[in-house]
Design an enzyme around this catalytic site. Structure first.
Site, PDB file in Angstrom:
ATOM      1  N   THR A 123       0.892  -1.188   0.242  1.00 21.07           N
ATOM      2  CA  THR A 123      -0.114  -0.092  -0.068  1.00 21.07           C
ATOM      3  C   THR A 123       0.953   1.341   0.264  1.00 21.07           C
ATOM      4  O   THR A 123       1.620   1.657   1.048  1.00 21.07           O
ATOM      5  CB  THR A 123      -0.737   0.093   1.269  1.00 21.07           C
ATOM      6  OG1 THR A 123      -1.614  -1.018   1.094  1.00 21.07           O
ATOM      7  CG2 THR A 123      -1.773   1.285   1.083  1.00 21.07           C
ATOM      8  N   LYS A 198      -6.836   1.971  -3.162  1.00 18.09           N
ATOM      9  CA  LYS A 198      -6.549   1.223  -1.791  1.00 18.09           C
ATOM     10  C   LYS A 198      -6.785   2.415  -0.646  1.00 18.09           C
ATOM     11  O   LYS A 198      -6.975   2.199   0.363  1.00 18.09           O
ATOM     12  CB  LYS A 198      -5.234   0.722  -1.983  1.00 18.09           C
ATOM     13  CG  LYS A 198      -4.650   0.088  -0.592  1.00 18.09           C
ATOM     14  CD  LYS A 198      -5.337  -0.829  -0.200  1.00 18.09           C
ATOM     15  CE  LYS A 198      -4.945  -1.383   1.264  1.00 18.09           C
ATOM     16  NZ  LYS A 198      -5.925  -2.355   1.898  1.00 18.09           N
ATOM     17  N   LYS A 266       0.008   5.165   8.578  1.00 12.10           N
ATOM     18  CA  LYS A 266       0.771   5.387   7.278  1.00 12.10           C
ATOM     19  C   LYS A 266      -0.239   5.435   5.871  1.00 12.10           C
ATOM     20  O   LYS A 266      -0.069   6.450   5.244  1.00 12.10           O
ATOM     21  CB  LYS A 266       1.694   4.112   6.838  1.00 12.10           C
ATOM     22  CG  LYS A 266       2.470   3.942   5.634  1.00 12.10           C
ATOM     23  CD  LYS A 266       1.930   2.990   4.375  1.00 12.10           C
ATOM     24  CE  LYS A 266       1.575   1.689   4.932  1.00 12.10           C
ATOM     25  NZ  LYS A 266       1.132   0.797   3.988  1.00 12.10           N
TER      26      LYS A 266
HETATM   27  P1  NAP Z   1       4.655  -6.329   7.677  1.00 10.62           P
HETATM   28  O1  NAP Z   1       4.291  -7.455   8.312  1.00 10.62           O
HETATM   29  O2  NAP Z   1       5.105  -5.256   8.463  1.00 10.62           O
HETATM   30  O3  NAP Z   1       5.702  -6.678   6.747  1.00 10.62           O
HETATM   31  C1  NAP Z   1       6.571  -5.633   5.935  1.00 10.62           C
HETATM   32  C2  NAP Z   1       7.407  -5.857   5.016  1.00 10.62           C
HETATM   33  O4  NAP Z   1       8.115  -4.875   4.470  1.00 10.62           O
HETATM   34  C3  NAP Z   1       8.643  -6.734   5.824  1.00 10.62           C
HETATM   35  O5  NAP Z   1       9.028  -7.735   4.656  1.00 10.62           O
HETATM   36  C4  NAP Z   1       9.676  -5.994   6.011  1.00 10.62           C
HETATM   37  O6  NAP Z   1      10.884  -6.396   5.931  1.00 10.62           O
HETATM   38  C5  NAP Z   1       9.695  -5.111   4.706  1.00 10.62           C
HETATM   39  N1  NAP Z   1      10.343  -3.552   4.817  1.00 10.62           N
HETATM   40  C6  NAP Z   1      10.135  -2.835   5.632  1.00 10.62           C
HETATM   41  N2  NAP Z   1      10.818  -1.598   5.670  1.00 10.62           N
HETATM   42  C7  NAP Z   1      11.672  -2.009   4.669  1.00 10.62           C
HETATM   43  C8  NAP Z   1      12.901  -1.607   3.940  1.00 10.62           C
HETATM   44  N3  NAP Z   1      13.075  -0.086   4.603  1.00 10.62           N
HETATM   45  N4  NAP Z   1      13.566  -2.009   3.214  1.00 10.62           N
HETATM   46  C9  NAP Z   1      13.314  -3.536   2.833  1.00 10.62           C
HETATM   47  N5  NAP Z   1      12.154  -4.093   3.141  1.00 10.62           N
HETATM   48  C10 NAP Z   1      11.346  -3.401   4.338  1.00 10.62           C
HETATM   49  O7  NAP Z   1       3.374  -5.697   6.923  1.00 10.62           O
HETATM   50  P2  NAP Z   1       2.074  -6.405   6.059  1.00 10.62           P
HETATM   51  O8  NAP Z   1       1.026  -6.538   7.066  1.00 10.62           O
HETATM   52  O9  NAP Z   1       2.438  -7.809   5.707  1.00 10.62           O
HETATM   53  O10 NAP Z   1       1.753  -5.369   5.041  1.00 10.62           O
HETATM   54  C11 NAP Z   1       2.550  -5.340   3.869  1.00 10.62           C
HETATM   55  C12 NAP Z   1       1.860  -3.981   2.936  1.00 10.62           C
HETATM   56  O11 NAP Z   1       0.533  -4.609   2.718  1.00 10.62           O
HETATM   57  C13 NAP Z   1       1.821  -2.877   3.816  1.00 10.62           C
HETATM   58  O12 NAP Z   1       1.837  -1.887   2.554  1.00 10.62           O
HETATM   59  C14 NAP Z   1       0.438  -2.846   4.294  1.00 10.62           C
HETATM   60  O13 NAP Z   1       0.040  -1.423   4.524  1.00 10.62           O
HETATM   61  C15 NAP Z   1      -0.310  -3.671   3.311  1.00 10.62           C
HETATM   62  N6  NAP Z   1      -1.361  -4.216   3.680  1.00 10.62           N
HETATM   63  C16 NAP Z   1      -1.463  -4.979   4.993  1.00 10.62           C
HETATM   64  C17 NAP Z   1      -2.606  -5.703   5.317  1.00 10.62           C
HETATM   65  C18 NAP Z   1      -2.668  -6.511   6.541  1.00 10.62           C
HETATM   66  O14 NAP Z   1      -4.096  -6.773   7.051  1.00 10.62           O
HETATM   67  N7  NAP Z   1      -1.669  -6.648   7.158  1.00 10.62           N
HETATM   68  C19 NAP Z   1      -3.876  -5.825   4.490  1.00 10.62           C
HETATM   69  C20 NAP Z   1      -3.774  -5.133   3.206  1.00 10.62           C
HETATM   70  C21 NAP Z   1      -2.497  -4.614   2.796  1.00 10.62           C
HETATM   71  P3  NAP Z   1      11.559  -7.162   7.449  1.00 10.62           P
HETATM   72  O15 NAP Z   1      10.721  -8.351   7.761  1.00 10.62           O
HETATM   73  O16 NAP Z   1      12.965  -7.178   7.206  1.00 10.62           O
HETATM   74  O17 NAP Z   1      11.065  -6.091   8.538  1.00 10.62           O
END
Ligand code: NAP
Length: 307
Positions: A123, A198, A266
């Protein structure tokens, strides 16, 4: 695109060849970057459906090891992950994270094959997606912004909704993969329009959560029980359908983090980048989530419990 069976007898060739051709179309090597809450589950699902994954994550975590045990190929950089593939998927926190895997000597755009399709499921804001689409086009990489609606459970079950920005031809190439991961694919428009949609969706999600939180507190202050308030709201059209799904988190029977609060904050801040000045509900939502930023790794439903 690999053909799985190397051992193809002549006698069975005509049927098998067609079948293998079909399989080779359906089963492709995919580079998957980002093994957080969402990415790890989406990657598992792609492996369940027979795809070969080349994975990269900034941190090699437990989810990476589980995927490697199942046959995924661990790659030391995004560039190594993408070089032999025709489809690239990123599922990362925010624009900074996407930038950090896209650019530079070890980035996606250094090594991605010409004509490969890159689905960015993170996102981010539409302006950023348009920048990535432009930088990709300069390398002959086809970029789609493909953020998703739906959380941990839908990611596991293949029930996400894809909001797609980009060219129709590219969407059609990626559609079979989106159909494994999701129940619906919505083409919102050109580059950046998936990301725009989104932000609209998450604005509504935040408002629904905040309004049910306040409604419940008003009701309880007037002597109603929390259970009867939730029963009533869910039984009437006034509550968004998502509220029924969030109820176990309100009532404490589900304490897992599905969608981290920091990501909701965010997304609201990204929506604030819109040119509109007068957005009082958005501003109030940002203020509320900012006040809880210390709980950024908790589920976003934490706001329901916080006073
Ligand atoms: P998450 O668990 O916090 O995972 C974030 C990912 O991004 C991890 O792989 C992390 O790597 C990586 N990352 C963060 N900062 C980075 C950087 N500076 N350089 C390289 N990699 C980096 O998040 P998530 O819940 O899976 O969500 C991922 C995306 O989908 C977000 O944009 C979120 O808004 C969106 N989303 C989430 C949901 C939900 O329900 N969770 C639903 C729809 C959309 P590390 O493991 O090394 O930290």
């Amino acid at each position: 695109m690999p053909i799985r069976s190397q051992d193809q007898g002549v006698a069975e060739s005509s049927h098998l060849t067609r079948w293998e051709t079909l399989l080779s179309l359906i089963l492709m090597d995919i580079a998957f970057i980002g093994m957080g809450i969402m990415g790890s589950r989406m990657a598992q699902r792609l492996m369940d459906s027979g795809h070969t994954l080349r994975i990269y994550n900034r941190t090699r975590n437990e989810s990476c090891d589980e995927l490697i045990d199942r046959g995924a190929v661990w790659c030391e950089s995004p560039a190594i992950a993408v070089s032999p593939t025709t489809l690239i998927i990123t599922m990362l926190s925010d624009p900074e994270a996407v930038k950090s895997v896209a650019r530079g000597e070890t980035g996606i755009l250094k090594q991605a094959a010409r004509g490969s399709v890159w689905m960015d499921c993170s996102t981010v804001d539409p302006e950023f997606s348009m920048t990535m689409a432009k930088e990709s086009a300069d390398k002959d990489v086809r970029f789609l912004d493909t953020p998703v609606a739906g959380s941990k459970g839908p990611a596991e079950k293949g029930e996400l909704v894809f909001l797609v920005g980009g060219e129709s031809d590219d969407l059609e190439k990626a559609r079979p993969i989106m159909e494994i991961l999701g129940k619906k694919v919505i083409h919102c428009g050109g580059p950046g329009q998936g990301s725009a949609m989104k932000l609209v969706v998450n604005y509504m999600l935040a408002q629904s959560l905040l309004s049910v939180t306040e409604a419940s507190r008003i009701g309880q202050s007037l002597g109603l029980s929390e259970a009867s308030i939730l029963d009533t709201l869910i039984a009437t059209p006034v509550a968004a359908p998502v509220i029924a799904g969030l109820r176990p988190r309100f009532e404490g029977s589900d304490r897992e983090t599905h969608f981290p609060l920091k990501h909701m904050l965010k997304d609201l801040r990204l929506a604030r980048k819109s040119q509109l000045l007068d957005l009082p509900l958005l501003d109030a939502a940002i203020k509320r989530f900012e006040s809880l930023a210390g709980e950024g790794n908790s589920d976003f439903s934490y706001v329901y419990h916080a006073h």
